[in-house]
Motif scaffolding. Structure first.
Motif, mmCIF file in Angstrom:
data_model
loop_
_atom_site.group_PDB
_atom_site.id
_atom_site.type_symbol
_atom_site.label_atom_id
_atom_site.label_comp_id
_atom_site.label_asym_id
_atom_site.label_seq_id
_atom_site.Cartn_x
_atom_site.Cartn_y
_atom_site.Cartn_z
ATOM 1 N N ILE A 104 0.864 -1.189 0.000
ATOM 2 C CA ILE A 104 0.000 0.000 0.000
ATOM 3 C C ILE A 104 0.897 1.235 0.000
ATOM 4 C CG2 ILE A 104 -1.832 1.269 1.187
ATOM 5 C CD1 ILE A 104 -2.556 -1.331 2.642
ATOM 6 N N PHE A 105 0.582 2.176 -0.891
ATOM 7 C CA PHE A 105 1.306 3.444 -0.950
ATOM 8 C C PHE A 105 0.329 4.590 -0.752
ATOM 9 C CE2 PHE A 105 4.642 0.875 -2.544
ATOM 10 C CZ PHE A 105 5.820 1.606 -2.446
ATOM 11 N N SER A 106 0.809 5.655 -0.110
ATOM 12 C CA SER A 106 -0.026 6.848 0.070
ATOM 13 C C SER A 106 0.461 7.941 -0.879
ATOM 14 C CB SER A 106 0.020 7.334 1.514
ATOM 15 O OG SER A 106 1.315 7.767 1.858
ATOM 16 N N PHE A 107 -0.489 8.748 -1.356
ATOM 17 C CA PHE A 107 -0.210 9.819 -2.306
ATOM 18 C C PHE A 107 -0.906 11.082 -1.827
ATOM 19 C CE2 PHE A 107 -0.124 5.763 -4.407
ATOM 20 C CZ PHE A 107 1.016 5.811 -5.187
ATOM 21 N N LEU A 108 -0.216 12.201 -1.925
ATOM 22 C CA LEU A 108 -0.753 13.468 -1.452
ATOM 23 C C LEU A 108 -1.826 14.025 -2.391
ATOM 24 C CD1 LEU A 108 -0.565 15.503 0.805
ATOM 25 C CD2 LEU A 108 1.320 16.598 -0.389
ATOM 26 N N GLU A 109 -1.627 13.871 -3.681
ATOM 27 C CA GLU A 109 -2.545 14.417 -4.684
ATOM 28 C C GLU A 109 -3.054 13.296 -5.587
ATOM 29 O OE1 GLU A 109 -3.311 17.625 -4.822
ATOM 30 O OE2 GLU A 109 -1.841 18.313 -3.345
ATOM 31 N N PHE A 110 -4.276 13.463 -6.104
ATOM 32 C CA PHE A 110 -4.795 12.460 -7.033
ATOM 33 C C PHE A 110 -3.985 12.465 -8.329
ATOM 34 C CE2 PHE A 110 -7.650 10.297 -9.943
ATOM 35 C CZ PHE A 110 -8.020 9.213 -9.164
ATOM 36 N N GLN A 115 -0.430 9.730 -12.486
ATOM 37 C CA GLN A 115 0.897 9.510 -13.055
ATOM 38 C C GLN A 115 1.407 8.093 -12.795
ATOM 39 O OE1 GLN A 115 2.258 11.562 -15.220
ATOM 40 N NE2 GLN A 115 0.440 12.822 -14.902
ATOM 41 N N VAL A 116 1.210 7.589 -11.574
ATOM 42 C CA VAL A 116 1.696 6.240 -11.271
ATOM 43 C C VAL A 116 0.856 5.199 -12.016
ATOM 44 C CG1 VAL A 116 0.381 5.618 -9.172
ATOM 45 C CG2 VAL A 116 2.741 4.870 -9.424
ATOM 46 N N TYR A 133 -8.373 8.721 2.566
ATOM 47 C CA TYR A 133 -8.441 8.682 4.024
ATOM 48 C C TYR A 133 -7.531 9.767 4.591
ATOM 49 C CZ TYR A 133 -7.586 6.880 8.768
ATOM 50 O OH TYR A 133 -7.441 6.752 10.123
ATOM 51 N N GLN A 134 -8.080 10.634 5.425
ATOM 52 C CA GLN A 134 -7.329 11.700 6.108
ATOM 53 C C GLN A 134 -6.418 12.481 5.158
ATOM 54 O OE1 GLN A 134 -5.372 9.970 9.554
ATOM 55 N NE2 GLN A 134 -7.234 10.193 10.773
ATOM 56 N N ASP A 135 -6.997 13.046 4.118
ATOM 57 C CA ASP A 135 -6.314 13.923 3.161
ATOM 58 C C ASP A 135 -5.296 13.232 2.268
ATOM 59 O OD1 ASP A 135 -7.766 16.099 4.138
ATOM 60 O OD2 ASP A 135 -6.269 16.512 5.676
ATOM 61 N N TYR A 136 -5.240 11.923 2.280
ATOM 62 C CA TYR A 136 -4.320 11.189 1.399
ATOM 63 C C TYR A 136 -5.108 10.184 0.562
ATOM 64 C CZ TYR A 136 -0.224 12.901 3.911
ATOM 65 O OH TYR A 136 0.756 13.700 4.449
ATOM 66 N N TYR A 137 -4.537 9.863 -0.586
ATOM 67 C CA TYR A 137 -5.062 8.786 -1.419
ATOM 68 C C TYR A 137 -4.145 7.579 -1.224
ATOM 69 C CZ TYR A 137 -7.918 12.293 -3.707
ATOM 70 O OH TYR A 137 -8.830 13.287 -3.952
ATOM 71 N N SER A 159 7.246 4.301 -5.484
ATOM 72 C CA SER A 159 8.002 5.162 -4.558
ATOM 73 C C SER A 159 8.348 6.508 -5.174
ATOM 74 C CB SER A 159 9.289 4.464 -4.114
ATOM 75 O OG SER A 159 8.996 3.310 -3.371
ATOM 76 N N GLU A 160 8.392 6.580 -6.512
ATOM 77 C CA GLU A 160 8.678 7.856 -7.173
ATOM 78 C C GLU A 160 7.567 8.872 -6.930
ATOM 79 O OE1 GLU A 160 9.755 7.772 -11.336
ATOM 80 O OE2 GLU A 160 10.650 5.784 -11.071
ATOM 81 N N PHE A 161 6.344 8.390 -6.780
ATOM 82 C CA PHE A 161 5.185 9.278 -6.673
ATOM 83 C C PHE A 161 4.544 9.285 -5.288
ATOM 84 C CE2 PHE A 161 5.662 8.026 -11.063
ATOM 85 C CZ PHE A 161 5.590 9.247 -11.716
ATOM 86 N N GLY A 162 4.794 8.250 -4.499
ATOM 87 C CA GLY A 162 4.144 8.139 -3.196
ATOM 88 C C GLY A 162 5.090 7.645 -2.129
ATOM 89 N N THR A 163 4.506 7.305 -0.988
ATOM 90 C CA THR A 163 5.259 6.840 0.171
ATOM 91 C C THR A 163 4.667 5.520 0.650
ATOM 92 O OG1 THR A 163 5.580 9.130 0.841
ATOM 93 C CG2 THR A 163 5.988 7.464 2.507
ATOM 94 N N PRO A 164 5.500 4.535 0.985
ATOM 95 C CA PRO A 164 4.954 3.301 1.553
ATOM 96 C C PRO A 164 4.084 3.625 2.764
ATOM 97 C CG PRO A 164 7.285 3.056 1.130
ATOM 98 C CD PRO A 164 6.960 4.506 0.917
ATOM 99 N N SER A 165 2.944 2.979 2.853
ATOM 100 C CA SER A 165 1.979 3.310 3.901
ATOM 101 C C SER A 165 2.093 2.389 5.105
ATOM 102 C CB SER A 165 0.562 3.202 3.334
ATOM 103 O OG SER A 165 -0.387 3.334 4.357
#
Length: 198
Positions: A104-110, A115-116, A133-137, A159-165
């Protein structure tokens, strides 16, 4: 090693398994070689302190999440800042270790999801689900979504676009809003990329 300050008394560290290897440790060492692991955490705390301007003292609650193939996500919370000890360099670390098998990865913007998804779709990934959930996708890929593909390549791409959740699928299911329940990479590709005029 990536560092991010979360508040006055909390910061997070993301350490890939390559970062661990550079420091002379393997994933298995985290469970078995306590002296070296303690040294690793001490070194990381001081590196984070220097880079973030975070003054370390008192008790540090260190929550370590081992993420399937991505690495370690560490949340450090400082408590007992008013603790007085004759030794001014007093630091106590209370470490908890948890391991997640979920991808699962979290992303700040849709837009990051778009892009991913473009790149995932081009690699042959059509599955996945997306939750807000809580301002993240959050995008979750199941085993069957990537079983024929290079897992490390998929993880590096995400990982280029998001962060491991560290948020579990159970929490996302219970408290999040489902944006796409299945075939998310294909749906995003079809809606936002394939329909775009050249």
């Amino acid at each position: 090693m990536r560092l991010e300050r979360m508040s006055n008394d909390k910061f997070k560290i993301f350490l890939t398994f390559d970062d661990l290897i550079e420091r002379g440790l393997t994933k298995e060492d985290l469970w078995h070689d306590l002296p070296r692991v303690h040294q690793l955490f001490s070194d990381m705390m001081y590196e984070a302190s220097d880079e973030l301007g975070f003054e370390l003292d008192g008790t540090l609650l260190v929550q370590v999440y081992l993420l399937q193939a991505q690495g370690m996500f560490i949340v450090v919370t400082q408590t007992d800042r008013d603790y007085q000890d004759e030794d001014e360099d007093y630091i106590e670390m209370k470490v908890t270790l948890d391991e997640s098998k979920e991808l699962i990865f979290s992303f700040l913007e849709f837009e990051d999801i778009i892009q991913v998804s473009r790149r995932l779709y081009n690699l042959g990934v059509v599955g996945g689900s997306i939750v807000h959930y809580q301002d993240y996708y959050y995008m979750k890929l199941e085993e069957e979504d990537i079983q024929e593909l290079n897992r490390e390549q998929i993880i590096a791409l995400m990982s280029e676009f998001g962060t491991p959740s560290i948020v579990t699928s159970h929490r996302l299911c219970e408290y999040g809003k489902v944006v796409m329940s299945n075939q998310a990479a294909k749906q995003v590709y079809d809606y936002f990329i394939n329909n775009t005029p050249e």
